[in-house]
Design an enzyme around this catalytic site. Structure first.
Site, PDB file in Angstrom:
ATOM      1  N   HIS A  66       0.822  -1.220   0.000  1.00 40.91           N
ATOM      2  CA  HIS A  66       0.000   0.000   0.000  1.00 40.91           C
ATOM      3  C   HIS A  66       0.850   1.262   0.000  1.00 40.91           C
ATOM      4  O   HIS A  66       1.905   1.341   0.627  1.00 40.91           O
ATOM      5  CB  HIS A  66      -1.027  -0.011   1.141  1.00 40.91           C
ATOM      6  CG  HIS A  66      -0.510   0.176   2.524  1.00 40.91           C
ATOM      7  ND1 HIS A  66      -0.305   1.420   3.080  1.00 40.91           N
ATOM      8  CD2 HIS A  66      -0.212  -0.711   3.503  1.00 40.91           C
ATOM      9  CE1 HIS A  66       0.100   1.294   4.337  1.00 40.91           C
ATOM     10  NE2 HIS A  66       0.174   0.010   4.613  1.00 40.91           N
ATOM     11  N   ASP A 176       5.864   2.583   6.737  1.00 37.74           N
ATOM     12  CA  ASP A 176       4.614   1.828   6.650  1.00 37.74           C
ATOM     13  C   ASP A 176       3.752   2.524   5.585  1.00 37.74           C
ATOM     14  O   ASP A 176       3.132   3.531   5.883  1.00 37.74           O
ATOM     15  CB  ASP A 176       3.918   1.809   8.007  1.00 37.74           C
ATOM     16  CG  ASP A 176       2.558   1.147   7.989  1.00 37.74           C
ATOM     17  OD1 ASP A 176       2.183   0.566   6.958  1.00 37.74           O
ATOM     18  OD2 ASP A 176       1.847   1.242   9.017  1.00 37.74           O
ATOM     19  N   GLU A 208      -5.262   1.961   2.433  1.00 41.24           N
ATOM     20  CA  GLU A 208      -5.150   0.813   3.330  1.00 41.24           C
ATOM     21  C   GLU A 208      -5.402   1.237   4.765  1.00 41.24           C
ATOM     22  O   GLU A 208      -6.020   0.501   5.547  1.00 41.24           O
ATOM     23  CB  GLU A 208      -3.763   0.174   3.198  1.00 41.24           C
ATOM     24  CG  GLU A 208      -3.590  -1.157   3.925  1.00 41.24           C
ATOM     25  CD  GLU A 208      -3.142  -1.017   5.376  1.00 41.24           C
ATOM     26  OE1 GLU A 208      -3.165  -2.032   6.105  1.00 41.24           O
ATOM     27  OE2 GLU A 208      -2.759   0.102   5.792  1.00 41.24           O
ATOM     28  N   GLU A 209      -4.933   2.419   5.117  1.00 45.07           N
ATOM     29  CA  GLU A 209      -5.062   2.897   6.497  1.00 45.07           C
ATOM     30  C   GLU A 209      -6.513   3.230   6.862  1.00 45.07           C
ATOM     31  O   GLU A 209      -6.822   3.463   8.029  1.00 45.07           O
ATOM     32  CB  GLU A 209      -4.175   4.126   6.721  1.00 45.07           C
ATOM     33  CG  GLU A 209      -2.685   3.885   6.491  1.00 45.07           C
ATOM     34  CD  GLU A 209      -2.039   2.952   7.505  1.00 45.07           C
ATOM     35  OE1 GLU A 209      -2.733   2.529   8.447  1.00 45.07           O
ATOM     36  OE2 GLU A 209      -0.854   2.640   7.343  1.00 45.07           O
ATOM     37  N   ASP A 231       3.508  -5.907   3.668  1.00 45.96           N
ATOM     38  CA  ASP A 231       3.259  -4.806   4.600  1.00 45.96           C
ATOM     39  C   ASP A 231       4.385  -4.790   5.619  1.00 45.96           C
ATOM     40  O   ASP A 231       5.410  -5.447   5.436  1.00 45.96           O
ATOM     41  CB  ASP A 231       1.885  -4.961   5.267  1.00 45.96           C
ATOM     42  CG  ASP A 231       1.231  -3.625   5.604  1.00 45.96           C
ATOM     43  OD1 ASP A 231       1.941  -2.731   6.121  1.00 45.96           O
ATOM     44  OD2 ASP A 231       0.022  -3.461   5.366  1.00 45.96           O
ATOM     45  N   HIS A 315       3.431   3.981  12.914  1.00 46.63           N
ATOM     46  CA  HIS A 315       2.510   5.124  12.885  1.00 46.63           C
ATOM     47  C   HIS A 315       3.065   6.323  13.652  1.00 46.63           C
ATOM     48  O   HIS A 315       2.324   7.078  14.284  1.00 46.63           O
ATOM     49  CB  HIS A 315       1.124   4.720  13.414  1.00 46.63           C
ATOM     50  CG  HIS A 315       0.355   3.886  12.442  1.00 46.63           C
ATOM     51  ND1 HIS A 315      -1.008   3.669  12.555  1.00 46.63           N
ATOM     52  CD2 HIS A 315       0.742   3.222  11.326  1.00 46.63           C
ATOM     53  CE1 HIS A 315      -1.412   2.899  11.559  1.00 46.63           C
ATOM     54  NE2 HIS A 315      -0.363   2.612  10.805  1.00 46.63           N
TER      55      HIS A 315
END
Length: 345
Positions: A66, A176, A208-209, A231, A315
């Site tokens: 992603h 990420d 994706e998030e 991922d 994150h």
């Protein structure tokens, strides 16, 4: 394993581009430029995902990662140039106070997230982490000046550089999942001279998030027979439970889950052993919370596996990976594609 300069430079180009979920265009442009080295059959779909067919054929193998990153969104222009924000994806609100940010308007606007001095915090405030919707961004502009530059809905990215750490490790925002994107691109490089007995497609997906949304439409359009999603996953730190984490620098994490195809997981493990590619197993009791969950149920179903790159501080603007794990992931992806015809049979 050699940590190539090319891999680190690729990671930097990808991670330092902006692509907050729902507004991935800058990151998509970088991805398209990289993909054009391997195919002209590529496009950006209506949602913003990049899809490409590298080689037509059957079975068709899909490699997915992603493009989007977590961030903020401009929600309300308040008094004295202060901006109220909302979260886009699972932002770690514990560290937002005093962060530098960039509002991605037509002309980017820099700001800082407000932080009340500790001397002024009440006893109750000291015990709580503010909700994202209670935070403000200070741009330095007056309200009237800000209204000329920023619109509600503009995405906001945390300002963070790309840093080379000791032992070859790197630190940046958005690893990420730009690390996963880099692994897919590196796999294409390893495969470019190989006479494949299968078709090969790539999806570098949006949103994706927000719930793996881009993978749903991209996999539906491409109609793969087999897929591997790439991922990141948790890398161990002293404050995290070791049994839920992989280890930085010890190879790609092969997913084992009821939601994943056992045949593909087994094949990935066998190939890693055979080719002496560093790997670790990541066992999950249910869904994987990755694009694999969406790809698996696309159309009539897709046999899907999952590889994850160990990452610390997920994150946050200081995510850390070891490029050697990206290389291990790329090598295993390439070996899987070369064997895919036999695996599908």
């Amino acid at each position: 394993m050699e940590k190539t300069v090319e891999t680190v430079e690729l990671l930097e180009r990808l991670a330092q581009s902006c692509g907050v979920a729902g507004e991935e265009r800058p990151a998509a442009e970088i991805a398209c430029a990289e993909l054009k080295r391997y195919t002209d059959d590529l496009s950006v779909d209506a949602m913003g995902s990049v899809t490409a067919v590298v080689k037509k054929g059957s079975p068709l193998v899909l490699l997915d990662a992603h493009l989007d990153e977590i961030g903020l969104v401009a929600a309300y222009l308040g008094e004295n140039g202060f901006l109220r924000v909302g979260a886009v994806g699972g932002v770690d609100r514990r560290l937002l106070a005093a962060q530098e940010v960039v509002i991605l308007s037509d002309e980017p606007v820099e700001g800082v997230v407000v932080s009340k001095p500790p001397h002024l915090l009440s006893a109750e405030e000291e015990k709580k982490v503010p909700k994202v919707e209670d935070l403000w961004v200070d741009t330095g502009y007056t309200t009237e000046e800000l209204k000329k530059r920023v619109c509600p809905g503009d995405r906001i990215v945390l300002k963070a550089g790309f840093h080379r750490l000791l032992n070859g490790r790197v630190c940046s925002k958005a690893l990420d999942d730009r690390a996963g994107v880099a692994a897919v691109l590196r796999a294409l490089e390893l495969l470019k001279e190989e006479p494949l007995s299968c078709g090969l497609a790539v999806s570098l997906t949006c949103q994706e998030e927000l719930g793996c949304l881009g993978a749903k439409t991209a996999s539906y359009s491409l109609q793969p027979d087999l897929a591997v999603a790439v991922d990141v996953s948790f890398a161990h730190t002293p404050d995290a439970p070791e049994h839920k984490c992989g280890k930085l620098g010890e190879g790609t994490m092969i997913g084992i889950s009821p939601a994943l195809d056992k045949g593909i997981s087994d094949a990935l493990t066998a190939l890693a052993k055979e080719r002496e590619i560093p790997y670790q197993l990541e066992v999950m009791g249910g869904l994987t919370s990755t694009n694999a969950d969406s790809i698996t149920v696309s159309r009539g179903g897709v046999k899907c596996g999952l590889l994850s790159i160990p990452l610390r501080y997920m994150h946050t603007p200081v995510e850390v990976i070891d490029p050697a794990d990206v290389e291990a992931t790329a090598r295993l992806l390439a070996e899987f594609v070369k064997k895919a015809g036999g695996i599908h049979a």
